[in-house]
Design a protein around this motif. Sequence first.
Motif, short mmCIF file in Angstrom:
data_model
loop_
_atom_site.label_atom_id
_atom_site.label_comp_id
_atom_site.label_asym_id
_atom_site.label_seq_id
_atom_site.Cartn_x
_atom_site.Cartn_y
_atom_site.Cartn_z
N THR A 30 -76.25 -70.59 170.40
CA THR A 30 -77.68 -70.29 170.54
C THR A 30 -78.57 -71.39 169.96
O THR A 30 -79.77 -71.41 170.20
N ASN A 68 -79.62 -68.56 178.40
CA ASN A 68 -80.49 -67.43 178.07
C ASN A 68 -81.92 -67.82 178.44
O ASN A 68 -82.74 -68.11 177.57
N TYR A 97 -85.23 -65.33 173.32
CA TYR A 97 -84.55 -64.49 172.34
C TYR A 97 -85.51 -63.49 171.70
O TYR A 97 -86.70 -63.77 171.50
N ALA A 107 -80.24 -62.55 172.51
CA ALA A 107 -80.82 -63.00 173.77
C ALA A 107 -81.58 -61.86 174.45
O ALA A 107 -81.18 -60.70 174.39
#
Length: 208
Positions: free
Chosen positions: A19, A75, A79, A182
């Motif tokens: 991430t 993603n 987030y 996400a």
Amino acid sequence: SYPTQLPSSTDLVNVGQPTYGTIVLNPPGLALYTTSVNSLNDGSFGRALDGNTDSSMLIASDGSIVTFTLNTTGNIHGYNLTQINSWAGNGSSQRANQSYDLAVHYVGTPSTSFELLSSPRNEGEPNPHSNDPTWTEVSIGTGSTIIASGVDQIQFTIYDQSAGGASFAESAYREIDVFGSAVVPEPSIAALLLLGGGAWWLRRNGRR
């Protein structure tokens, strides 16, 4: 001595996590006293609280900006953030104060558009044991409620409050943790995206 609650090595911005994207200090080169911006997301509190400074912490000039960019390749909706923690201190009371503006950038908005979430000033939760070196921890959010959604960048503008009365930059930031997950589109939105992709395929290949 170290804080009883140690930083995470698996939060969203920790180096090595899928991430995580980048970390940038602006203006560049403003990490003072051989400290480093890269210490803020290495998953470690760093050296013992012995009053010294090194590359396991960041001491930056007043107004310096630290920006974390999250990886949105897989993603694309960004987030959901639920909690942000920051630690400071090196064993000196002059290095433990935390004063900053915390802002976030949302996916799809202008690159310079950040929304302010919180502005801690000389805040923290000092170690309750008076015989231990001084450090502080600031927590924004509880971890169970979303505090910002669709985020792709987190920005910290650091301010030197000179709480110790010294003329030099003081706060020694040790680690920053960002928790969340996400964004998952609602089923109706996901269906529209799929329909949109199907329409594009039909236009490209023609109806058979």
